[in-house]
Motif scaffolding. Structure first.
Motif, short mmCIF file in Angstrom:
data_model
loop_
_atom_site.label_atom_id
_atom_site.label_comp_id
_atom_site.label_asym_id
_atom_site.label_seq_id
_atom_site.Cartn_x
_atom_site.Cartn_y
_atom_site.Cartn_z
N SER A 113 -89.31 6.26 29.14
CA SER A 113 -90.06 7.60 28.60
C SER A 113 -91.15 8.28 29.06
N GLU A 228 -95.74 6.03 15.56
CA GLU A 228 -94.74 7.20 15.61
C GLU A 228 -94.32 7.50 16.99
N ARG A 231 -92.00 5.16 18.65
CA ARG A 231 -90.50 5.28 17.84
C ARG A 231 -89.82 6.54 18.58
N ASN A 232 -90.58 7.61 18.81
CA ASN A 232 -89.93 8.86 19.32
C ASN A 232 -89.60 8.59 20.70
N TRP A 235 -86.44 6.55 20.48
CA TRP A 235 -85.22 7.59 20.09
C TRP A 235 -84.61 8.56 21.24
N GLN A 236 -85.39 8.58 22.20
CA GLN A 236 -84.95 9.53 23.46
C GLN A 236 -83.46 8.93 23.86
N CYS A 238 -81.28 7.41 22.23
CA CYS A 238 -80.04 7.23 21.28
C CYS A 238 -79.96 8.54 20.81
N PRO A 239 -78.90 9.24 20.95
CA PRO A 239 -78.77 10.44 20.40
C PRO A 239 -78.73 10.84 18.97
N THR A 240 -78.48 9.67 18.19
CA THR A 240 -78.36 9.77 16.79
C THR A 240 -79.82 9.71 16.20
N GLY A 241 -81.00 9.39 16.96
CA GLY A 241 -82.10 9.27 16.48
C GLY A 241 -82.28 7.98 15.59
N ARG A 242 -81.43 7.13 15.44
CA ARG A 242 -81.53 5.86 14.55
C ARG A 242 -80.61 4.89 15.09
N SER A 273 -75.78 5.65 22.70
CA SER A 273 -76.82 5.30 23.62
C SER A 273 -76.15 5.22 24.83
#
Length: 275
Positions: A113, A228, A231-232, A235-236, A238-242, A273
């Motif tokens: 990332s 944070e 974590r952000n 989530w890059q 994983c499209p669902t962000g979780r 993902s």
């Protein structure tokens, strides 16, 4: 309405807090008699108590699935109690959760990332013989030992369902921080397909679930600790962000354990993902 697995006996390996326990509870809620095993006796007792609270019969056995003798003894105890087995969920696994694994994971997430020059991440060259063999002992040998014993029961009765818990690590580079773990989960995928072809004619359906991240208490704690920004970054990818919940993954296992037409398939709930 009747419960889906009211007349079935299901064995779930590796039932500590997280996916294994969630799967055992899901079977209990659908009426199955449940056999559970783990090496952690405290976790094993907690899962047994939770399963019995759902009104299902439960046999809890301490078993290190990397030991073939212990696996045979577990199956002997199960047969003495229930006389059969309809469903096997090979969930027991060693996951990369030590301090060095967290360090490697964070390094990979940052690399994926952050716009930095490309270079080797240096993971494989640092894996010890002990790390490699320990991971294979549980994650691959254990799946083989339990499957071998299960088929001795399922083949004569011409019925069975086997669900092997693989991982997104075995079908993608998402867990490049753990090449030893990824190799074992890839082996589980190959083993699933081979055995599935072998036994499908006897109405024994073998499939695998390759989950992405699981929102277990342990992983939620990890996410809290990294902050944070990290974590952000995570989530890059994983499209669902979780990550998926234990209940979401357990529902997939229950489907693969029921009546369907799937043979040798690898189902990967992963929030997109690996699109």
């Amino acid at each position: 309405m009747g419960k889906t697995f009211a007349d079935k006996v299901a064995l779930v390996t590796g039932v500590g807090p997280g996916l294994g326990q969630g799967v055992a509870l899901a079977f209990a809620r659908e009426g199955a008699s449940v056999v559970v095993c783990d090496v952690n006796e405290e976790a094993l007792a907690a899962t047994q108590k939770a399963v019995e609270a759902e009104g299902s019969a439960c046999l809890a056995l301490r078993c290190d699935v990397s030991d073939s003798l212990q696996v045979r003894e577990m199956f002997d105890a199960m047969m003495a109690r229930f006389g059969t087995l309809h469903i096997l969920v090979n969930n027991a696994a060693l996951t990369p959760n030590r301090a060095i694994d967290t360090e490697r994971r964070n390094k990979l997430y940052s690399y994926n990332s952050t716009p930095v020059p490309r270079d080797t991440l240096g993971f494989t060259s640092e894996i010890s013989d002990e790390e490699w063999h320990r991971c294979w002992g549980v994650n691959v040998h254990g799946v083989f030992y339990c499957t071998r014993e299960a088929l001795k029961v399922m083949q004569p009765q011409r019925y069975g369902r086997i669900v092997n818990i693989a991982s997104i690590a075995g079908i993608s580079s998402k867990s490049a921080h753990s090449p030893h773990y990824s190799a074992t989960k890839g082996a589980v995928v190959a083993f699933t397909r081979s055995v599935a072809y072998e036994v499908a004619g006897a109405n024994i359906l073998v499939n695998a679930m390759a989950p992405g991240g699981v929102a277990t208490p342990a992983f939620n704690a990890y996410l809290e600790n990294i902050g944070e920004e990290a974590r952000n970054r995570l989530w890059q990818g994983c499209p669902t962000g979780r990550f998926g919940t234990v209940e979401e993954y357990a529902s997939t296992v229950l489907h693969l354990s029921g009546e369907h037409y799937m043979v040798g398939q690898v189902v990967s709930p992963n929030g997109g993902s690996t699109i």
